[in-house]
Design a protein around this motif. Structure first.
Motif, PDB file in Angstrom:
ATOM      1  N   PHE A 147     -96.897-127.920  13.412  1.00 55.91           N
ATOM      2  CA  PHE A 147     -95.778-128.182  14.418  1.00 55.91           C
ATOM      3  C   PHE A 147     -95.431-126.819  14.952  1.00 55.91           C
ATOM      4  CE2 PHE A 147     -94.481-132.028  11.799  1.00 55.91           C
ATOM      5  CZ  PHE A 147     -94.188-133.039  12.893  1.00 55.91           C
ATOM      6  N   PRO A 148     -95.415-126.777  16.267  1.00 63.28           N
ATOM      7  CA  PRO A 148     -94.547-125.649  17.047  1.00 63.28           C
ATOM      8  C   PRO A 148     -93.316-125.474  16.280  1.00 63.28           C
ATOM      9  CG  PRO A 148     -94.898-127.374  18.309  1.00 63.28           C
ATOM     10  CD  PRO A 148     -95.506-127.800  17.487  1.00 63.28           C
ATOM     11  N   ARG A 149     -92.947-124.324  15.767  1.00 60.29           N
ATOM     12  CA  ARG A 149     -91.549-124.070  15.137  1.00 60.29           C
ATOM     13  C   ARG A 149     -90.748-123.834  16.253  1.00 60.29           C
ATOM     14  NH1 ARG A 149     -92.494-126.511  11.243  1.00 60.29           N
ATOM     15  NH2 ARG A 149     -90.349-125.657  10.322  1.00 60.29           N
ATOM     16  N   SER A 150     -90.915-123.701  17.548  1.00 58.13           N
ATOM     17  CA  SER A 150     -89.981-123.444  18.423  1.00 58.13           C
ATOM     18  C   SER A 150     -90.355-123.968  19.939  1.00 58.13           C
ATOM     19  CB  SER A 150     -89.297-122.196  18.591  1.00 58.13           C
ATOM     20  OG  SER A 150     -88.260-121.934  19.589  1.00 58.13           O
ATOM     21  N   LEU A 151     -89.600-124.526  20.516  1.00 52.88           N
ATOM     22  CA  LEU A 151     -89.894-125.240  21.921  1.00 52.88           C
ATOM     23  C   LEU A 151     -88.753-124.921  22.682  1.00 52.88           C
ATOM     24  CD1 LEU A 151     -92.115-128.298  21.299  1.00 52.88           C
ATOM     25  CD2 LEU A 151     -92.572-126.030  22.324  1.00 52.88           C
ATOM     26  N   SER A 152     -88.191-123.800  22.879  1.00 51.33           N
ATOM     27  CA  SER A 152     -87.082-123.258  23.333  1.00 51.33           C
ATOM     28  C   SER A 152     -86.966-123.570  24.977  1.00 51.33           C
ATOM     29  CB  SER A 152     -86.389-122.023  23.121  1.00 51.33           C
ATOM     30  OG  SER A 152     -87.584-121.090  23.481  1.00 51.33           O
ATOM     31  N   ASP A 190     -94.897-139.032  19.550  1.00 52.85           N
ATOM     32  CA  ASP A 190     -96.116-139.373  18.825  1.00 52.85           C
ATOM     33  C   ASP A 190     -97.163-138.339  18.619  1.00 52.85           C
ATOM     34  OD1 ASP A 190     -98.045-140.711  17.289  1.00 52.85           O
ATOM     35  OD2 ASP A 190     -98.565-142.163  18.947  1.00 52.85           O
ATOM     36  N   LEU A 191     -97.022-138.182  17.131  1.00 54.51           N
ATOM     37  CA  LEU A 191     -97.844-136.934  16.626  1.00 54.51           C
ATOM     38  C   LEU A 191     -98.499-137.371  15.442  1.00 54.51           C
ATOM     39  CD1 LEU A 191     -95.650-133.643  16.774  1.00 54.51           C
ATOM     40  CD2 LEU A 191     -97.265-134.424  18.382  1.00 54.51           C
ATOM     41  N   GLY A 192     -98.617-138.760  15.411  1.00 57.77           N
ATOM     42  CA  GLY A 192     -99.382-139.308  14.241  1.00 57.77           C
ATOM     43  C   GLY A 192    -100.853-138.790  14.108  1.00 57.77           C
ATOM     44  N   GLY A 193    -101.219-138.925  12.840  1.00 57.57           N
ATOM     45  CA  GLY A 193    -102.701-138.762  12.380  1.00 57.57           C
ATOM     46  C   GLY A 193    -103.027-137.399  12.758  1.00 57.57           C
ATOM     47  N   ASN A 194    -102.474-136.272  12.876  1.00 60.63           N
ATOM     48  CA  ASN A 194    -102.759-134.969  13.071  1.00 60.63           C
ATOM     49  C   ASN A 194    -103.177-134.046  11.744  1.00 60.63           C
ATOM     50  OD1 ASN A 194    -102.943-134.380  15.974  1.00 60.63           O
ATOM     51  ND2 ASN A 194    -101.203-135.624  15.837  1.00 60.63           N
ATOM     52  N   ASP A 195    -102.905-134.548  10.578  1.00 59.74           N
ATOM     53  CA  ASP A 195    -102.928-133.863   9.512  1.00 59.74           C
ATOM     54  C   ASP A 195    -102.169-132.583   9.332  1.00 59.74           C
ATOM     55  OD1 ASP A 195    -104.768-135.495   8.081  1.00 59.74           O
ATOM     56  OD2 ASP A 195    -106.389-134.637   9.242  1.00 59.74           O
ATOM     57  N   ILE A 196    -101.005-132.546   9.932  1.00 61.52           N
ATOM     58  CA  ILE A 196    -100.088-131.827   9.921  1.00 61.52           C
ATOM     59  C   ILE A 196     -99.417-131.335   8.637  1.00 61.52           C
ATOM     60  CG2 ILE A 196     -97.648-130.868  10.888  1.00 61.52           C
ATOM     61  CD1 ILE A 196     -98.237-132.452  13.514  1.00 61.52           C
ATOM     62  N   ASN A 197     -99.419-130.016   8.355  1.00 61.52           N
ATOM     63  CA  ASN A 197     -99.317-129.716   7.061  1.00 61.52           C
ATOM     64  C   ASN A 197     -97.891-128.981   6.776  1.00 61.52           C
ATOM     65  OD1 ASN A 197     -98.861-129.220   4.314  1.00 61.52           O
ATOM     66  ND2 ASN A 197    -101.266-128.481   3.977  1.00 61.52           N
ATOM     67  N   SER A 198     -96.685-129.433   7.292  1.00 63.45           N
ATOM     68  CA  SER A 198     -95.476-128.503   7.144  1.00 63.45           C
ATOM     69  C   SER A 198     -94.324-129.679   7.096  1.00 63.45           C
ATOM     70  CB  SER A 198     -95.655-127.743   8.189  1.00 63.45           C
ATOM     71  OG  SER A 198     -95.398-128.635   9.518  1.00 63.45           O
ATOM     72  N   THR A 199     -93.147-129.114   7.160  1.00 61.73           N
ATOM     73  CA  THR A 199     -92.042-129.932   7.396  1.00 61.73           C
ATOM     74  C   THR A 199     -91.605-130.272   8.652  1.00 61.73           C
ATOM     75  OG1 THR A 199     -90.648-128.050   7.371  1.00 61.73           O
ATOM     76  CG2 THR A 199     -90.972-129.141   5.317  1.00 61.73           C
ATOM     77  N   ILE A 200     -90.785-131.117   9.143  1.00 54.97           N
ATOM     78  CA  ILE A 200     -90.526-131.471  10.381  1.00 54.97           C
ATOM     79  C   ILE A 200     -89.483-130.152  10.763  1.00 54.97           C
ATOM     80  CG2 ILE A 200     -89.280-133.202  12.100  1.00 54.97           C
ATOM     81  CD1 ILE A 200     -90.040-135.378   9.950  1.00 54.97           C
ATOM     82  N   PRO A 201     -89.657-129.507  12.050  1.00 54.38           N
ATOM     83  CA  PRO A 201     -88.888-128.471  12.646  1.00 54.38           C
ATOM     84  C   PRO A 201     -87.645-128.901  13.055  1.00 54.38           C
ATOM     85  CG  PRO A 201     -90.717-129.018  13.961  1.00 54.38           C
ATOM     86  CD  PRO A 201     -91.085-129.756  13.044  1.00 54.38           C
ATOM     87  N   ASP A 202     -86.668-128.335  13.055  1.00 58.03           N
ATOM     88  CA  ASP A 202     -85.258-128.649  13.573  1.00 58.03           C
ATOM     89  C   ASP A 202     -85.124-129.126  14.887  1.00 58.03           C
ATOM     90  OD1 ASP A 202     -84.488-127.969  11.071  1.00 58.03           O
ATOM     91  OD2 ASP A 202     -83.744-125.826  11.428  1.00 58.03           O
TER      92      ASP A 202
END
Length: 684
Positions: A11-16, A27-39
């Motif tokens: 995930f990008p941590r910031s999109l200010s 929709d970001l499904g099926g990307n094997d993202i390995n992190s928590t959901i950013p705020d």
């Protein structure tokens, strides 16, 4: 925003800099993202659809999701979430679809889920939910789909009775206690497979189309006239139970709309299936692994619309009269519109009968068919694509008519066939001729561009491995890579093949299994094998290969089975990466000049020993050369002496002539010497 299956990884941590005030779909499904959901995701209050499934979010269910006012769908399936089912989900009251499947949620579903009055689709399969099904689920009047499979839940009598809109219910593999009498009559699909239930319901399901009761503990009789209780039923699956009673009671009654019936892996006898002929709409019938003996019941012949029939692993046999008319007997059993027929693992003998022109898949393996392969098999079945005649007693050669057929799979293994391997089977994807008596060389197989599996093992094939196995540049013009497309298996083991392993085999980048063991191959292991990155099995044992093991084998990350034993390989065994996992010394046994782990032979000692053996060999060769020199001189002297002296002793005329010649030579030498001395004195 729809970025599913884009291999984002994080995930990008910031999109200010982004303005998401109007975003409705994320929709970001099926990307094997390995992190928590950013705020920043939780600040998108306009979201209506949130798809994050197929990632690695881990941890507990994020409470911040309750901030979002999702109106349609929340998809978090397969995200490895854990912890208890959150109670606050009941506050997202506008939600219409909720997917939390394939996680590790535990405990029970809270009653607050009943607040989701608009919810139509609820998927909770493959979690660790326990206890009784939540009363809240029973209040979801708008629910259409409900999947609670692969949990450990129990269902009480009235839990689901009031779900009047429910059409699809899956509670397979995870229901301990089951009551059928109060299930919603609106159901169209009911999956109760993989439980331990006994069906004792008498409930009427006017709309049910699919009923799956596979892998349960059904035994004896099913409820009488079950099809009358489900007049719209099309698909009935009863496999892998313990049904032994009369099926006539079940199948009798009004004409049924049933199209597919699976009774496999039970204990049914042919006498219990007489009423099968009443199922006039039946298209598919599966009777695998029952106790069917002799001829099939007449009822099957009356199923005019039947296209798929599976009779694998029974005890079907033919009487002597049937055997006398075998070409007619089997077709008389069967409906003429069949496209799929499996008679494997029975006790049928005699020649192969003539079947039906619409057949696409014919499996006759593991019977006792005999005689030659008949050309009529392919001539009378022009649509045939899969033909399995393995493990029978067939003999003779493969008829030429097979060469121009539409076959995709041909399995003639474990018979008594002879002759050469056919080289022109245009569309073939699998060719299995192992364990026969084929001879001659392996053809170029240049007209098999679709071949995926080639098994010619345990025959009498000789000659070399064709280079065209890996490089078809001169023959194939209709493939992008201009290479043979085998990407599964090549097995040429236990033949009489000789020569080198062609380097061109390395062009088969998708090959997963290569077995050349038990031949007479020589030369080195080709280094081109290093680029066969998908290789899982490599067996080159019991040949005459020499040289070092290519170090590139260590880069074959999928290699799971390796056997290089009983060759003449030498040098140090490569280490690193995948080869480190092969710790069994038997992989390299029978190569006396190999050293290094996992063999107990130290490479330093092995090199010194090799040098010493080489010096001893050189010294031995020098002694032999000296011995041969003196021996040849002696033999030459003896031969020359007796050739001259022996001839003089044996022939008197030769002896007189010989001594006269010597006297004349002495006289001439004497005259020359006297004349020379006189000239010298005059000069003085």
């Amino acid at each position: 925003i729809e970025l599913s299956y884009c291999d984002l990884g994080t995930f990008p941590r910031s999109l200010s800099h982004a303005n998401f005030t109007s975003l409705t779909t994320f929709d970001l499904g099926g990307n094997d993202i390995n992190s928590t959901i950013p705020d920043w995701v939780f600040n998108i209050t306009s979201l209506e659809f949130l798809y994050l499934g197929g990632n690695h979010l881990y941890g507990f269910f994020p409470d911040s999701l309750q901030i979002l006012n999702l109106r349609y769908e929340l998809y978090l399936g397969g995200t490895q979430l854990s912890g208890f089912f959150p109670d606050w989900l009941g506050n997202i009251k506008k939600l219409k679809s909720l997917d939390l499947s394939f996680n590790s949620l535990c405990g029970s579903v809270p009653a607050s889920i009943g607040n989701l009055s608009l919810l139509q689709h609820l998927y909770l399969e493959s979690n660790e939910l326990k206890g009784t099904i939540s009363k809240g689920i029973g209040q979801l009047k708008s629910l259409v789909d409900l999947d609670l499979s692969n949990n450990s839940l129990s269902l009480s009598e009235d839990d689901l009775a009031n779900l009047s809109s429910l059409k699809y219910l899956d509670i397979s593999a995870g229901i301990k206690d089951m009551f059928f009498d109060r299930l919603p009559s609106s159901l169209e699909s009911l999956d109760l497979s993989n439980n331990e239930i006994t069906y004792d319901a008498q409930q009427y399901f006017p709309n049910l189309i699919i009923l799956d009761l596979r892998n349960n503990s059904l035994s004896g009789h099913l409820p009488p006239k079950i099809l009358n209780m489900m007049p719209r039923l099309k698909y009935l699956y009863l496999s892998n139970n313990r049904i032994t009673g009369e099926m006539n009671m079940i199948l009798d009654g009004h004409p049924s709309s049933l199209e597919q019936l699976d009774l496999s892996y039970n204990s049914l006898h042919e006498s219990q299936l007489v009423s099968l002929g009443n199922l006039s709409m039946l298209r598919s019938l599966d009777l695998r692994s029952n106790n069917l003996n002799g001829m099939l019941p007449e009822g099957i012949k009356r199923l005019k619309g039947l296209t798929d029939l599976d009779l694998y692993n029974n005890s079907l046999r033919l009487s002597e009269d049937d055997l006398a008319n075998l070409p007619k007997t089997i077709p008389n059993w069967l409906p003429s519109g069949l496209q799929y027929l499996d008679l494997s693992d029975n006790k049928i003998t005699g020649e192969i009968p003539q079947f039906f022109p619409k057949l696409k898949y014919l499996f006759l393996s593991n019977n006792s068919f005999s005689g030659n392969l008949s050309p009529r098999i392919t001539n009378t079945m022009p649509s045939l694509q899969w033909f399995d005649l393995s493990t029978n007693n067939m003999s003779g050669e493969i008829p030429f008519s097979y060469y121009s057929s539409n076959l995709l799979l041909l399995d003639l293994s474990s018979n008594k066939l002879v002759g050469g391997v056919p080289e022109s089977l245009c569309n073939l994807q699998m060719l299995d001729l192992r364990s026969n008596a084929f001879n001659g060389s392996i053809p170029r197989l240049s007209s098999l561009p679709s071949l995926r599996i080639l098994d010619l093992s345990n025959n009498n094939l000789s000659g070399t491995i064709p280079q065209s196995f890996g490089d078809f540049r001169s023959e194939i013009k209709y493939t992008t890579s201009k290479q043979l497309s085998i990407d599964t298996l090549i097995d040429l083991s236990n033949n009489y093949l000789s020569g080198n392993i062609p380097e061109e085999l390395g062009n088969l980048h998708g090959l997963r299994s290569l077995n050349l063991s038990g031949n007479y191959l020589i030369g080195q292991i080709p280094r081109s094998i290093d680029v066969m990155k998908q290789l899982e099995v490599l067996d080159l044992s019991r040949n005459n290969l020499s040289g070092a093991i290519p170090s590139g084998l260590a880069t074959l990350n999928f290699l799971d089975h390796l056997n290089l034993s009983y060759n003449n390989l030498s040098g140090s065994i490569p280490t690193g990466n995948q080869l480190q996992t092969f710790t069994d010394p038997s992989i390299y046994i029978g190569n006396p000049y190999l050293c290094g782990p996992p063999l107990p032979i130290n490479c330093t000692v092995n090199i010194a020993k090799a040098i010493e053996e080489e010096q001893n060999e050189d010294s031995s060769e020098s002694k032999m050369e000296t011995l041969w020199l003196y021996t040849s001189i002696t033999l030459g002297f003896i031969t020359g002496f007796w050739l001259i002296c022996g001839s003089l002793l044996l022939r008197r005329t030769w002896r007189i002539t010989y001594f006269r010649a010597i006297d004349n030579m002495i006289d001439k030498l004497y005259v020359v010497m006297v004349v020379t001395v006189a000239k010298y004195r005059r000069k003085l």
